[in-house]
Design a protein around this motif. Structure first.
Motif, short mmCIF file in Angstrom:
data_model
loop_
_atom_site.label_atom_id
_atom_site.label_comp_id
_atom_site.label_asym_id
_atom_site.label_seq_id
_atom_site.Cartn_x
_atom_site.Cartn_y
_atom_site.Cartn_z
N LEU A 1 0.84 -1.19 0.00
CA LEU A 1 0.00 0.00 0.00
C LEU A 1 0.88 1.24 0.00
CD1 LEU A 1 -2.81 -0.84 2.59
CD2 LEU A 1 -2.72 -1.35 0.14
N ARG A 2 0.45 2.26 -0.76
CA ARG A 2 1.16 3.54 -0.83
C ARG A 2 0.16 4.67 -0.59
NH1 ARG A 2 6.13 2.79 -3.21
NH2 ARG A 2 6.41 0.87 -4.41
N VAL A 3 0.62 5.70 0.10
CA VAL A 3 -0.20 6.89 0.32
C VAL A 3 0.58 8.10 -0.15
CG1 VAL A 3 -1.40 8.34 2.00
CG2 VAL A 3 -1.32 5.86 2.34
N ARG A 4 -0.08 8.96 -0.97
CA ARG A 4 0.54 10.20 -1.45
C ARG A 4 -0.45 11.36 -1.25
NH1 ARG A 4 4.10 8.50 -6.86
NH2 ARG A 4 5.23 6.80 -5.81
N ARG A 5 0.09 12.58 -1.40
CA ARG A 5 -0.68 13.78 -1.09
C ARG A 5 -0.42 14.85 -2.13
NH1 ARG A 5 1.42 17.88 3.53
NH2 ARG A 5 -0.45 19.13 3.92
N SER A 6 -1.48 15.57 -2.48
CA SER A 6 -1.36 16.76 -3.32
C SER A 6 -1.88 17.96 -2.54
CB SER A 6 -2.15 16.61 -4.61
OG SER A 6 -2.16 17.82 -5.35
#
Length: 544
Positions: free
Chosen positions: A310-315
């Motif tokens: 699982l990966r989490v990214r943010r804008s």
């Protein structure tokens, strides 16, 4: 100083203590009016074998749950000789206790979009519109400018390979069927092979709507190469070309490719973790105060030592650019993101581990106050064995998704897992409604005498934070069933009529204790109204 409080409840009612269904793939929604009403779903059939499926309903903030036969679509399936529940079910509340649902009819790929406005229980939800050849409907709602805006992400195979689409309505609560629902296909790129099943939307009250999807670009013997794409619409998808407001600078097409040509365990040997099917996980959440800030989570792989990570990214600029990985979690499934009004980000997920030769599923919620710049609070909700005996019917076992929602400053979650009544499996504690002996680690039927085999149940989780000095009084008031009602309100000057307090108990000090919290609650309400007023003024200025 705030103290964290975690409450975990097995949602199967006591009257269903003898059931052994595979109650998987759950979802949850909180009615903002009143917030103590919560509705959940799972793959649960009518206990009496009737034609309609149940919703799980709580009217006391998730302490107790009952079933309401409100979902149409159950059917007898001859190949297995059983009545199966309605397949994929997604629910969300709108304004005025209006409840919306997207479902798949049993043993078919017909998607129904349902409505109950308001939801009062005791009746089957009405069909607003439907379409054939659909997979995994998933509902998002936002009330703004006096209307319920409803978005149903789905995987549409009506005209070829499964295509990521959104069915959306600008006024779903009051418009007559089909309530203005129209379909928009998302992916403009070629080659077009198919989208993976999850199509997820997140809407903000200022009109911004994000849609995330995973298009497959090539199939291979060992894995599938996919993009992870976020599209955006800036006016509730009401224009002539919805979801075309975020352009990828690489190819000039709609939808920003957050990840390109990444391996996904959709084909080949790496499509399972233990007995659990993987390869189709996605979640997106927008910050309630600022639509420019959005979080995205998905699962990809395989990689060395991990069948799926699982990966989490943010804008922070409306999806135009994205951070690197804020957190990675190997051998995990079912990410679910949510963001509270005080800017906490929650990530609910299920992790596969092997301990002393025994496969186990660990359900976590991570809570971060600073986008994982420092280690998040990691709350282990459940640590349950993977028991092959509980795999009687269909794949996936636990489900393709679980759910996390934010209301106010709290998180509300739902997940499915093994229901063996063992305190060691639930580190935060747990309460069962169904008959369960935690000493003997045995379930029993309604009589309390006949043993019942372990199976898969839905569990409700509520994570909240309270001031330590008020914690004990809060719990006492909750047990007494106290209620605060405001009959009417006028703003811009904050004037309240008809403030009343009900106490079900006879504690003479109760009203004084409750009123200690009224001032802070009204101040919080005033802040929310001020923010809304500023937002409306800004929108008016922008229009001119």
């Amino acid at each position: 100083m705030s103290k964290r409080h975690v409450r975990l409840v097995n949602m199967i009612p006591k009257s269903m203590s003898g059931e052994t269904n595979q109650d998987s793939e759950p979802q949850i929604t909180i009615d903002p009016e009143p917030p103590h009403t919560i509705v959940g779903t799972a793959f649960t059939p009518d206990p009496a074998g009737g034609p309609d499926g149940p919703l799980y309903v709580s009217h006391d903030n998730g302490h107790t749950w009952t079933l309401d036969l409100a979902i149409p679509g159950e059917a007898f399936v001859p190949s297995i000789g059983q009545i199966l529940p309605t397949f994929d079910q997604s629910v969300r509340f709108g304004h005025g206790s209006a409840l919306y649902a997207g479902i798949l009819r049993t043993n078919s790929n017909t998607m129904d979009i349902l409505r109950s406005a308001p939801f009062t229980g005791g009746g089957v939800m009405s069909v607003v519109t439907n379409r054939n050849s659909i997979d995994q409907p998933y509902v998002a709602t936002k009330h703004a400018n006096g209307r319920d805006r409803v978005f149903v992400g789905n995987n549409d195979a009506s005209s070829g390979p499964y295509r990521g689409s959104v069915d959306h309505s600008p006024n779903a609560r009051t418009a007559p069927p089909p309530a203005g629902f129209v379909q928009t296909a998302l992916d403009p790129r070629v080659p077009f092979l198919r989208e993976l099943p999850p199509i997820r939307c997140a809407a903000h009250r200022d009109g911004t709507v994000y849609a995330a999807y995973i298009p497959a670009r090539s199939f291979a013997a060992t894995n599938t190469l996919c993009d992870v794409v976020v599209a955006r619409d800036d006016n509730f998808a009401t224009g002539a070309s919805p979801f075309n407001d975020l352009i990828d600078p690489g190819d000039g097409l709609a939808g920003l490719r957050v990840r390109q040509s990444a391996p996904f365990p959709w084909t080949g040997p790496f499509t399972y973790l233990g007995f659990e099917r993987i390869g189709s996980n996605l979640s997106i959440a927008v910050e309630p105060e600022h639509s420019r800030e959005v979080y995205l989570a998905w699962g990809e792989g395989p990689f060395a030592g991990s069948a799926q990570t699982l990966r989490v990214r943010r804008s922070t600029d409306r999806g135009a650019t994205w951070s690197g990985d804020l957190v990675t979690i190997p051998n995990a499934i079912n990410p679910a993101l949510a963001i509270t009004e005080d800017h906490k980000v929650g990530l609910l997920y299920q992790e596969f581990v092997t301990v002393s030769g025994v496969n186990r599923w660990r359900t976590h919620i991570q809570v971060t106050h600073d986008a994982w710049k420092t280690p998040a609070e990691d709350i282990l909700l459940a640590d349950t064995p993977e028991d092959p005996a509980t795999y009687p019917l269909w794949d996936p076992h636990l489900g393709d998704y679980i759910d996390l929602q934010a209301h106010g400053r709290d998180f509300y979650g739902i997940f499915s897992t093994n229901n063996t009544p063992d305190r060691a499996n639930f580190p935060q504690g747990v309460r069962y409604q169904r008959n369960a002996d935690f000493t003997g680690k045995q379930l029993y039927d309604v009589s309390g005498v006949t043993p019942v085999a372990a199976s898969i149940d839905p569990f409700f989780a509520h994570v909240s934070w309270r001031d330590e000095e008020r914690e004990e009084r809060f719990e006492e008031r909750e047990e007494r069933g106290e209620r605060l009602r405001i009959k009417s309100l006028r703003y811009e000057r904050l004037e309240i009529d008809g403030l009343s307090i009900d106490l079900e108990g006879d504690d003479e000090d109760g009203p004084v204790e409750l009123l200690e919290n009224v001032d802070s609650g009204l101040r919080h309400l005033a802040r929310r109204l001020e923010a809304e007023l500023r937002e409306r003024r800004k929108r008016r200025r922008d229009k001119h």
